[in-house]
Design an enzyme around this catalytic site. Structure first.
Site, short mmCIF file in Angstrom:
data_model
loop_
_atom_site.label_atom_id
_atom_site.label_comp_id
_atom_site.label_asym_id
_atom_site.label_seq_id
_atom_site.Cartn_x
_atom_site.Cartn_y
_atom_site.Cartn_z
N ASP A 1 14.58 -22.68 13.38
CA ASP A 1 13.93 -21.48 13.83
C ASP A 1 13.73 -21.25 15.22
OD1 ASP A 1 13.24 -18.97 12.04
OD2 ASP A 1 11.81 -19.05 13.69
N ARG B 1 16.07 -24.96 -0.50
CA ARG B 1 14.72 -24.34 -0.03
C ARG B 1 13.72 -24.62 -1.07
NH1 ARG B 1 10.77 -20.74 0.47
NH2 ARG B 1 10.33 -19.76 2.52
N ARG C 1 22.77 -16.04 10.99
CA ARG C 1 22.04 -16.16 9.87
C ARG C 1 22.92 -16.54 8.78
NH1 ARG C 1 16.70 -14.22 9.31
NH2 ARG C 1 15.75 -14.72 11.61
N TYR D 1 5.77 -13.09 18.93
CA TYR D 1 5.11 -14.04 17.63
C TYR D 1 3.77 -14.60 17.95
CZ TYR D 1 9.38 -12.64 15.42
OH TYR D 1 10.42 -11.99 14.73
N ARG E 1 19.09 -17.00 3.26
CA ARG E 1 18.80 -16.56 1.77
C ARG E 1 19.87 -15.62 0.94
NH1 ARG E 1 13.48 -13.42 3.63
NH2 ARG E 1 15.06 -13.45 5.56
#
Ligand code: 1CP
Length: 355
Positions: A78, A41, A28, A155, A32
């Site tokens: 992703d 973003r 990652r 998911y 963020r």
């Protein structure tokens, strides 16, 4: 296009060839915790807009490399774009995590799922890879990735992040036939997708099995590892005159490392719960190891980070075949200066382990 790599430490370490110091990248690494990521973003408007724009996805891929002397780039995308490509609808809301609009609930749902043609439905990823390769000019290799069938299925069935995995566990207990059909389809789709990533320019691959660790051992072997093994067998492992190494990462998979090493993976990702010395004993130098600093340590001041880096390097010990990384993704509130301190410590301390 065959382009010489200025820095091939990552590829060499993944193949357990000699290196002058331990290569380092961060799970990652584009994300963020970086203000420049949050700005891009914002500009994109949504996570999916960011993922589906090759220009913006390339921009955020390169952001961590501009800040830190890392030894690899990882494609910004992703694991759940596969659910998007299969037509189930993916969105990621600020602070809420991913959502699948139409979760898979029945055998009929599974039967209706397409095995998407990556050149069509995942074109944006392949275009992003080609663009990143152009922009990298061979500085460092580019890692492509996908989720494991089991992890993507969690998911697709739960519809979102889960704490208890009640629906998919229900499916596993009640009618494993439906679950196997879903996993088999995901494995086939993932083979096509990863081979397309290699053809577009990915130079190493990582398979993220973030949720394999919630399974009982026989279920892990049957519902997660077996499908990752199918994927490994179906991949073109050679491109541009070089091996394309594959890293397998099951979070919480410490007890299964010797079985994971037998799948034909080049390297295993190791989370922070097991020591690298133990992982190395369990795998007997059959694979390279990647990891495994506890991401929570990066909330400590730089003076505490350096000894943590030293412990990880010492635990792997002398010799090649180690790729320094965290044991899982960098956490969103991490101070980028602390990441810089970690990378600097790897640069300073690791040459001694390769002398
Ligand atoms: O590493 C990188 O810099 C590349 C980008 C990357 C990767 C490799 C992203 C961007 N996601 C992933 C993989 C991924 N996605 C995994 C496997 C690795 C891991 O365990 O960390 C998983 C489980 C996901 C699913 C997902 N997508 C989550 C986790 C949810 C959960 O259940 O814990 C989240 C938060 C997303 C959205 C997402 N993907 C990537 C980012 C930077 C984000 C945050 C989105 C935002 O900007 O709000």
């Amino acid at each position: 296009m065959i382009q010489a790599l200025a820095n091939d430490r990552l590829l060499r370490a993944l193949s357990r060839e000699p290196v002058d110091r331990t290569p380092v990248w961060i799970m990652r690494q584009a994300g963020r915790y970086l203000p420049e990521y949050r700005a891009t973003r914002e500009r994109a408007g949504s996570f999916m807009a960011l993922c589906t724009s090759p220009e913006l996805a390339c921009e955020v891929t390169l952001q961590p490399l501009a800040r830190f002397p890392l030894d690899a780039a990882i494609l910004f995308s992703d694991i759940l774009v596969m659910a998007h490509a299969m037509g189930r609808g993916l969105s990621v809301e600020e602070g809420e995590g991913p959502r699948i609009a139409r979760p898979v609930a029945s055998e009929a749902d599974v039967r209706s799922l397409p095995v998407p043609d990556p050149d069509d439905k995942l074109r944006f990823v392949l275009d992003t890879i080609a663009l990143i390769r152009r922009e990298l000019h061979g500085r460092v290799p580019l890692i492509g990735f996908a989720g494991s069938p089991w992890t993507v299925a969690t998911y697709m069935v739960e519809g979102r992040s889960s704490v208890d995995f009640a629906r998919i566990r229900g499916l596993l207990q009640a009618g494993p036939r439906t679950l196997h059909a879903l996993l088999e389809k995901l494995a086939r789709a993932t083979i096509r997708y990863l081979n397309a990533q290699i053809a577009a320019g990915a130079q190493a691959l990582m398979i993220f099995d973030t949720w394999g660790g919630v399974l009982a051992t026989p279920d892990y072997l049957e519902f997660s590892l077996a499908y990752m093994e199918q994927i490994l067998a179906g991949l073109a492992r050679q491109s541009e005159g070089r091996r394309v190494p594959v890293i397998l990462f099951t979070k919480g998979g410490g007890i299964w490392l010797s079985r994971m090493a037998a799948t034909g993976a080049d390297a295993l990702g190791i989370d922070w719960t097991i020591e690298l010395s133990a992982a190395r004993n369990a795998t007997g130098d059959r694979v390279a190891l990647q990891g495994n600093l506890d991401p929570a340590l990066l909330h400590q001041p730089p003076e505490a980070i350096r000894p943590g880096v030293a412990r990880v390097l010492e635990s792997y010990g002398h010799g090649h075949g180690h790729v320094f990384n965290l044991g899982h993704g960098v956490q969103p509130h991490t101070d980028p200066e602390h990441v810089a301190a970690m990378v600097a410590a790897v640069h300073e301390l690791s040459p001694a382990f390769h002398a």
